[in-house]
Scaffold this motif. Structure first.
Motif, PDB file in Angstrom:
ATOM      1  N   SER A 134       0.889  -1.252  -0.002  1.00  0.00           N
ATOM      2  CA  SER A 134      -0.011   0.574  -0.358  1.00  0.00           C
ATOM      3  C   SER A 134       0.726   1.315   0.167  1.00  0.00           C
ATOM      4  N   GLN A 168     -11.258   6.424   4.753  1.00  0.00           N
ATOM      5  CA  GLN A 168     -11.208   5.449   3.690  1.00  0.00           C
ATOM      6  C   GLN A 168     -13.257   6.124   2.686  1.00  0.00           C
ATOM      7  N   LEU A 188     -13.437   7.650  -0.612  1.00  0.00           N
ATOM      8  CA  LEU A 188     -14.907   6.906  -1.880  1.00  0.00           C
ATOM      9  C   LEU A 188     -15.917   7.577  -2.583  1.00  0.00           C
ATOM     10  N   THR A 212     -10.315   9.331  -5.727  1.00  0.00           N
ATOM     11  CA  THR A 212      -9.395   9.128  -6.055  1.00  0.00           C
ATOM     12  C   THR A 212      -9.378   9.581  -7.618  1.00  0.00           C
ATOM     13  N   THR A 266      -2.862   8.047  -3.101  1.00  0.00           N
ATOM     14  CA  THR A 266      -4.257   7.681  -2.598  1.00  0.00           C
ATOM     15  C   THR A 266      -4.026   7.625  -1.042  1.00  0.00           C
ATOM     16  N   PRO A 267      -3.192   6.510  -0.929  1.00  0.00           N
ATOM     17  CA  PRO A 267      -2.483   5.544   0.232  1.00  0.00           C
ATOM     18  C   PRO A 267      -2.463   6.536   1.053  1.00  0.00           C
ATOM     19  N   ILE A 278      -4.187  10.035   3.065  1.00  0.00           N
ATOM     20  CA  ILE A 278      -5.108   8.809   3.414  1.00  0.00           C
ATOM     21  C   ILE A 278      -3.808   9.160   4.536  1.00  0.00           C
ATOM     22  N   ARG A 327     -17.072   5.704  -8.727  1.00  0.00           N
ATOM     23  CA  ARG A 327     -15.492   4.549  -9.343  1.00  0.00           C
ATOM     24  C   ARG A 327     -15.750   3.158  -9.048  1.00  0.00           C
ATOM     25  N   SER A 386     -12.619   2.532  -6.902  1.00  0.00           N
ATOM     26  CA  SER A 386     -11.830   3.277  -5.685  1.00  0.00           C
ATOM     27  C   SER A 386     -11.694   2.922  -4.118  1.00  0.00           C
ATOM     28  N   PRO A 387     -13.090   1.250  -3.709  1.00  0.00           N
ATOM     29  CA  PRO A 387     -12.636   0.536  -3.838  1.00  0.00           C
ATOM     30  C   PRO A 387     -11.027   0.023  -3.538  1.00  0.00           C
ATOM     31  N   HIS A 417      -8.557   1.230  -4.103  1.00  0.00           N
ATOM     32  CA  HIS A 417      -7.727   2.656  -4.065  1.00  0.00           C
ATOM     33  C   HIS A 417      -7.486   3.139  -2.944  1.00  0.00           C
ATOM     34  N   VAL A 418      -8.716   3.072  -1.898  1.00  0.00           N
ATOM     35  CA  VAL A 418      -8.952   3.725  -1.143  1.00  0.00           C
ATOM     36  C   VAL A 418      -8.428   2.677   0.162  1.00  0.00           C
ATOM     37  N   THR A 419      -8.360   1.555  -0.496  1.00  0.00           N
ATOM     38  CA  THR A 419      -7.640   0.256   0.795  1.00  0.00           C
ATOM     39  C   THR A 419      -6.079   0.665   0.499  1.00  0.00           C
ATOM     40  N   GLY A 420      -5.645   0.540  -0.082  1.00  0.00           N
ATOM     41  CA  GLY A 420      -3.966   0.650  -0.730  1.00  0.00           C
ATOM     42  C   GLY A 420      -3.942  -1.610  -1.640  1.00  0.00           C
ATOM     43  N   LYS A 421      -5.650  -1.322  -1.931  1.00  0.00           N
ATOM     44  CA  LYS A 421      -5.356  -2.652  -2.809  1.00  0.00           C
ATOM     45  C   LYS A 421      -5.215  -3.066  -4.291  1.00  0.00           C
ATOM     46  N   THR A 422      -5.289  -1.704  -4.586  1.00  0.00           N
ATOM     47  CA  THR A 422      -5.041  -2.137  -5.519  1.00  0.00           C
ATOM     48  C   THR A 422      -3.906  -2.514  -6.296  1.00  0.00           C
ATOM     49  N   TYR A 452      -0.832  -2.298  -8.660  1.00  0.00           N
ATOM     50  CA  TYR A 452      -0.337  -1.271  -9.878  1.00  0.00           C
ATOM     51  C   TYR A 452       1.275  -2.330 -10.098  1.00  0.00           C
TER      52      TYR A 452
END
Lengths: 160, 455
Positions: free
Chosen positions: A37, A90, A94, A99, A105-106, A109, B25, B28-29, B31-36, B38
């Motif tokens: 992350s 988070q 959203l 984002t 984003t990480p 946050i 989007r 987005s989920p 992205h905000v959890t750092g799970k995307t 890359y």
């Protein structure tokens, strides 16, 4: 090259690794421990994408040597949601369309969390100042600022 | 958000219930959890790191390359030079028959810009790759370089790229893309005023937060999976196939998540050499630009120079427009011949002008090769055109917005490149802008329409 042992908690879980001297916390987290992350955008402390929280303070993990983190409590964005429920920040990112490409984003946050931990009811200027070390090249700053302000309001409502 | 359907109410019968509604989007989920995921979030055991030895000169002949000391450096696994690349001279747009192939994957005998890739070093660690790269010895004979487009086009200028043999791209229309419509000289002769202005721009770097890169994993069956942040998946796959002389069915590209692109990740630069490294070593390879490389090596938006000459009447009609555009491709074509061509079609702007003459040149210089970026070929042109429009309005003492209404294209008007105008909405946009910006224009302009006859 002799390996150096390092031990800390990451999002509440005990972690121990042997690392090469000079390994940054960013690389240790990503390559050794598998928490990707925090992002590497510049590796020179200018973009903020690698931001993590060490013992309550916002830190750039690309400029922090992993070996200096022995005994520390480290928080990353991957550890914020609990039991599948998003952290208010988070949720606010959203909902506010804060984002775009998501790469910053990480780090955003993390910076926002440290702000709200210290200043639960920030002004807009406080938010801008707190995010000033984090670059969003998609330039979606306004929704990000709004998301942080929204999260602060929802926190204070929950507390009330 | 307000969606105003009144403008084209009698044209649009479709149900626009989705448009104007916010929808979450889908990414987005993550992205905000750092799970995307890359591309660089993949990690493989025994992964090698690739570092490029780059040219310190803008233009030089390579006398010799000595990798013997670098090869001995602890941790070095493989060093690649031009002779290792199966099809070393390529050009991205060959896929759509825009040649000639003019760029080397690794420099062969010559470098044409400062930063050009010369030797690729693959090592166990990033540090070992860096240290070994510093031990590669390249003997250069420095050549005269040219950085200015007009200098490059002068007779006797150093030839930047021998694959072209001249410092401009040769289109099927000749030394430039041309648009000829009406009689521009007659238009100038009959105009009340003629205004010629020159506009110039510098290269612009996209500066994505995530730098360009890829990670390649050999799958053990002579197939390779390439995790990449390319914005041009199939262009990259097909060009990699050509460069590696490897059927496309042996290449599996995984992408789609890009940490900022803005057009800067459409070139085919990191993937072929990383796949080659994985093929020749049998090990996963990571090739990720440093921030410095992203800023200095990746293609910027081209520098452009635009000369606009307009003939205008006192009543506000533009009667003639002559544009000469120059696009600085840098040392290699990449997407610039296309960008310059796009400019030729675009330069009249969204205006109906009866006499138009356009020449656009794609020029080679010893600068970093330029390529795609957000509307390349038209963005700088739009800046120049709209500044020119303001200047013309001032010249004849007319409100700049009313001046644009007078010249705005409308459905049915023939454009200079001979496409009839369809679906124009410039007038309606300007009417809305007039209201939103509280910049009133005469009632007759507010009553105009892009498509209704007589309005």
């Amino acid at each position: 090259m002799a390996k150096i042992p390092v031990q800390f908690t990451l999002n509440g879980a005990e972690k121990a690794e042997f690392i090469d001297g000079g390994t940054t916390l960013l690389n240790a987290l990503r390559d050794k421990i598998g928490d990707t992350s925090p992002k590497g955008g510049c590796h020179q402390g200018t973009c903020g994408a690698c931001s993590v929280i060490i013992d309550g303070e916002l830190r750039l993990s690309c400029l922090t040597l992993a070996e200096t983190c022995n005994g520390a409590a480290i928080t990353t964005t991957s550890g914020l949601s609990q039991d599948g429920v998003l952290h208010p920040l988070q949720r606010a990112f959203l909902d506010a369309f804060a984002t775009q490409c998501g790469f910053c984003t990480p780090g955003m946050i993390m910076a926002a969390k440290v702000l709200l931990d210290h200043t639960p009811d920030p002004s807009r200027d406080d938010v801008v100042e707190a995010l000033s070390g984090n670059v969003c090249r998609c330039t979606g700053y306004e929704p990000i600022i709004q998301a942080v302000l929204t999260a602060a309001r929802s926190n204070s409502q929950n507390a009330a | 958000m307000e969606l105003r359907k009144s403008y084209f109410a009698d044209q649009r019968k479709d149900d626009l219930h989705e448009i104007g509604q916010p929808r979450p989007r889908s990414d987005s989920p993550g992205h905000v959890t750092g799970k995307t995921a890359y591309f660089a979030d993949r990690n493989f055991p025994a992964m090698l790191h690739l570092k490029m030895v780059r040219s310190p000169h803008h233009h030089a002949r390579i006398r010799s390359i000595d990798i013997s000391e670098a090869e001995m450096h602890p941790g070095v696994v493989k060093i690649l030079t031009a002779k290792d690349v199966p099809h070393n001279v390529y050009t991205i747009l060959i896929l759509i028959q825009i040649g000639p192939e003019d760029e080397t994957v690794l420099a062969d005998g010559k470098v044409r810009w400062k930063g050009e890739a010369v030797v690729a070093v693959l090592a166990e660690t990033e540090r070992a790759a860096h240290e070994a790269a510093a031990k590669v010895k390249v003997d250069y004979e420095v050549l005269p370089a040219v950085f200015d487009m007009e200098e490059a086009l002068k007779p006797g200028a150093p030839v930047v790229n021998e694959y072209h043999g001249r410092n401009y791209y040769l289109y099927d229309s000749g030394e430039c893309r041309k648009v000829r419509f009406g009689d521009v000289e007659a238009g100038f002769a009959g105009a009340d005023h003629v205004l010629e202005q020159t506009y110039q721009s510098s290269p612009i770097e996209h500066a994505p937060t995530e730098t360009t890169g890829c990670i390649v994993a050999p799958e053990g069956n002579d197939r390779f999976t390439c995790y990449t942040n390319t914005q041009a998946m199939f262009f990259t796959l097909d060009n990699a196939s050509i460069i590696l002389q490897m059927p496309g069915n042996r290449l599996h590209f995984v992408g789609g998540t890009v940490g900022g692109g803005f057009g800067g990740k459409v070139d085919v630069i990191v993937e072929p050499i990383a796949i080659l490294g994985a093929k020749l070593t049998g090990r996963p390879v990571s090739f990720i630009y440093s921030r410095e490389e992203e800023m200095q090596i990746s293609s910027p938006r081209a520098a452009e120079k635009v000369v606009i000459k307009d003939g205008v009447m006192k009543d506000g009609r533009i009667v003639a427009r002559k544009v000469t555009g120059y696009t600085d491709a840098g040392a290699y074509s990449r997407h610039s011949p296309y960008g310059a061509q796009k400019g030729a079609g675009h330069y009249p702007g969204p205006y109906t002008i009866p006499n138009v003459w356009i020449d656009t040149y794609c020029v080679y210089t010893n600068r970093t090769p330029s390529s795609a970026m957000r509307g390349f070929g038209v963005t700088i042109g739009d800046f120049a055109l709209e500044v020119q429009m303001d200047k013309l309005a001032r010249l004849i003492g007319m409100d700049p917005l009313e001046f644009r209404f007078i010249n705005a294209y409308r459905d049915g008007d023939m454009k200079a490149h001979r496409q009839p105008t369809e679906g124009a909405a410039l007038i309606e946009c300007m009417q809305e802008a007039s209201r939103a910006a509280n910049w009133p224009v005469a009632e007759k302009f507010m009553a105009m329409s892009s498509y209704a006859k007589g309005a």
